[in-house]
Scaffold this motif. Sequence first.
Motif, PDB file in Angstrom:
ATOM      1  N   ARG A  19      32.737  46.635  43.376  1.00 35.01           N
ATOM      2  CA  ARG A  19      32.815  45.634  42.538  1.00 35.01           C
ATOM      3  C   ARG A  19      32.012  44.756  41.332  1.00 35.01           C
ATOM      4  N   ALA A  20      30.746  45.222  41.625  1.00 37.38           N
ATOM      5  CA  ALA A  20      29.628  45.369  40.480  1.00 37.38           C
ATOM      6  C   ALA A  20      29.821  46.003  39.944  1.00 37.38           C
TER       7      ALA A  20
ATOM      8  N   ILE B 140      47.971  38.957  42.333  1.00 37.50           N
ATOM      9  CA  ILE B 140      47.257  39.706  42.059  1.00 37.50           C
ATOM     10  C   ILE B 140      47.381  40.088  43.874  1.00 37.50           C
TER      11      ILE B 140
ATOM     12  N   ARG C 165      32.820  46.504  37.805  1.00 32.65           N
ATOM     13  CA  ARG C 165      33.509  46.264  37.135  1.00 32.65           C
ATOM     14  C   ARG C 165      33.291  45.842  35.111  1.00 32.65           C
TER      15      ARG C 165
ATOM     16  N   VAL D 125      19.700  36.290  38.449  1.00 30.10           N
ATOM     17  CA  VAL D 125      20.679  38.059  39.160  1.00 30.10           C
ATOM     18  C   VAL D 125      19.839  38.857  39.242  1.00 30.10           C
TER      19      VAL D 125
ATOM     20  N   THR E  54      21.692  47.058  38.809  1.00 26.35           N
ATOM     21  CA  THR E  54      23.236  46.950  38.210  1.00 26.35           C
ATOM     22  C   THR E  54      23.451  46.201  37.747  1.00 26.35           C
ATOM     23  N   TYR E  55      23.065  44.680  37.353  1.00 25.08           N
ATOM     24  CA  TYR E  55      24.077  43.764  36.680  1.00 25.08           C
ATOM     25  C   TYR E  55      24.712  44.625  34.918  1.00 25.08           C
TER      26      TYR E  55
ATOM     27  N   THR F  76      40.323  40.800  38.419  1.00 19.59           N
ATOM     28  CA  THR F  76      40.492  39.990  39.278  1.00 19.59           C
ATOM     29  C   THR F  76      41.103  40.494  40.723  1.00 19.59           C
ATOM     30  N   VAL F  77      41.723  41.902  40.446  1.00 19.02           N
ATOM     31  CA  VAL F  77      42.131  42.473  41.512  1.00 19.02           C
ATOM     32  C   VAL F  77      40.848  42.571  42.156  1.00 19.02           C
ATOM     33  N   PRO F  78      40.855  42.835  43.441  1.00 20.26           N
ATOM     34  CA  PRO F  78      40.787  43.383  44.509  1.00 20.26           C
ATOM     35  C   PRO F  78      39.836  45.149  44.401  1.00 20.26           C
ATOM     36  N   LEU F  79      39.203  44.773  44.513  1.00 24.87           N
ATOM     37  CA  LEU F  79      37.972  46.119  44.788  1.00 24.87           C
ATOM     38  C   LEU F  79      36.761  46.281  45.477  1.00 24.87           C
TER      39      LEU F  79
ATOM     40  N   ASP G 117      39.680  38.936  44.011  1.00 23.75           N
ATOM     41  CA  ASP G 117      38.340  39.254  43.606  1.00 23.75           C
ATOM     42  C   ASP G 117      37.788  38.303  42.746  1.00 23.75           C
TER      43      ASP G 117
ATOM     44  N   PRO H 158      31.054  39.360  41.062  1.00 25.16           N
ATOM     45  CA  PRO H 158      31.029  39.204  42.310  1.00 25.16           C
ATOM     46  C   PRO H 158      29.443  39.528  42.865  1.00 25.16           C
ATOM     47  N   TYR H 159      28.793  38.702  42.256  1.00 25.24           N
ATOM     48  CA  TYR H 159      26.905  37.871  42.082  1.00 25.24           C
ATOM     49  C   TYR H 159      27.171  36.946  42.799  1.00 25.24           C
TER      50      TYR H 159
ATOM     51  N   ALA I  37      19.320  42.363  40.481  1.00 23.12           N
ATOM     52  CA  ALA I  37      20.031  43.441  40.552  1.00 23.12           C
ATOM     53  C   ALA I  37      20.046  44.911  38.933  1.00 23.12           C
TER      54      ALA I  37
END
Lengths: 318, 163
Positions: free
Chosen positions: B33-34, A39, B36, B130, B134-135, B25-28, A113, A116-117, B132
């Motif tokens: 990111r949340a 990646i 995905r 968490v 948006t979770y 795991t690809v970077p966003l 990545d 995310p949290y 949010a």
Amino acid sequence: MVVFVLASVILMTVDHRQNHLDGLRSALSVALYPIQFLIDLPATAGSWLQDTFATRRTLQEENARLHAQHLLLEARLLKFEALEAENLRLRELLSSSFKAGDRVLIAELLSVDLDPYQHKVLLNKGERQHVYPGQPLLDAHGVMGQIVEVTPLTATAMLITDPAHALPVQVNRNGLRSIVVGTGSLAELSLPHIPNNADIRAGDLLVTSGLGGRFPPGYPVAEVTAVAVDPSQNFAKVTAQPLSHLDRSREVLLVWPPEPQTPPETAPEAQSAAPAPEANPPTADTAAPSSAAGTQAAPEPAPAAPTAPTPAATENEE
Amino acid sequence: MNTLAQRHGGGIILLTVIAAFMLTTVPLPESLRALRPDWVLLVLIYWSMALPHRVGVGFAWLAGLCNDALTGLLLGQHALAYSIVIYLTLKLHQRLRLYPLWQQAISILVLLGLGQLLLLWINGMIGRPVHAWTYWLPSLLGGLLWPFLFLFLRGLRRGFRVT
């Protein structure tokens, strides 16, 4: 199914409370490293291609710019060396402990990545380069975080903005000590438990205080953005913005904090610490005075408050 | 039943799971990111529905463990969530297969939501709650993506004759 559920619960409890599972995690990480490498490959390949096909003019301009910057930094470094020698002499006079220099290692963030949290990042240096859990991580502008897990090939670091991270700091102006806690937002840190009448205001620079023994003292962390005093509350609400480019840096520095020294054997160190612009700075070595540490553009350690760092037992990380 | 149960194409299943790991795991960009969706769980649900005798709770448990190691979470978190969700999928797969695609997507949404709920509980217990709203969006997105994923993976399965 019940077997698996039980196994999961056991794994989670053990991983949360103790460190026995580090071997398993390392093994899994090594097995999964090819995926992370794949990646990261486009990003690395992209920057490699960019470097290979850079035009000559771009390279010349960049070269000139770096020369100029280098010259400026060297000039500042001369003054810094003089100040540091003076500092060592004064410490000697006060018979306080001698501060050795910091050894650093440059690492690169893998563009992978994680959850995310949680504010965690992955580095391309691991156990092989003697990285250890709890090691501080800096970038060119300030403190970024600390290493939490190490595998043979990679290491995971937690950023200072993670809600589970706390860092002992002091205000540069007056030495007021406090702890800075992450809030979950990349641009905001909070200082809990500041009394309403504390001498802190917006624009103050926060530097590491060295208490807790994890982070070396004197590195810039954040700048206070707002102090909200409410007489009906027990504490003032202070927020700060981290100085390091948490979401933009790709090259980072790993630091080995100096060993706490016994009261100084002054003569040999005093000799080697005398302002010696003619001496070639030795390569990075833990015993060398910090004026000679082979750091590249390390953030200027701001003059710390004149108290010897006490090895307190406070934990950095909750 | 087949007495000569052939086992073809295990490599394809593994390949799709690895692709799911990579997508996880690809970077966003930070804002996305949340959102995905849980690719690994989606792929596992598909394979456990299509080939229940091959992909079972054990496979899901291992995949969950790898996911934990990959994303730097507590070891066993995803393993637990995936085992339970795949167990439910296996129990319901015969019914799920008969639904039209849009109805399947709703059931998948519920299953993903269940997975996220379990993870939320675990995170709350270890002190990382968490807050949010948006979770829950990844489950919604996963449900919306399900028809496309289903058709794609089914095409793969038939093309490579995975049994």
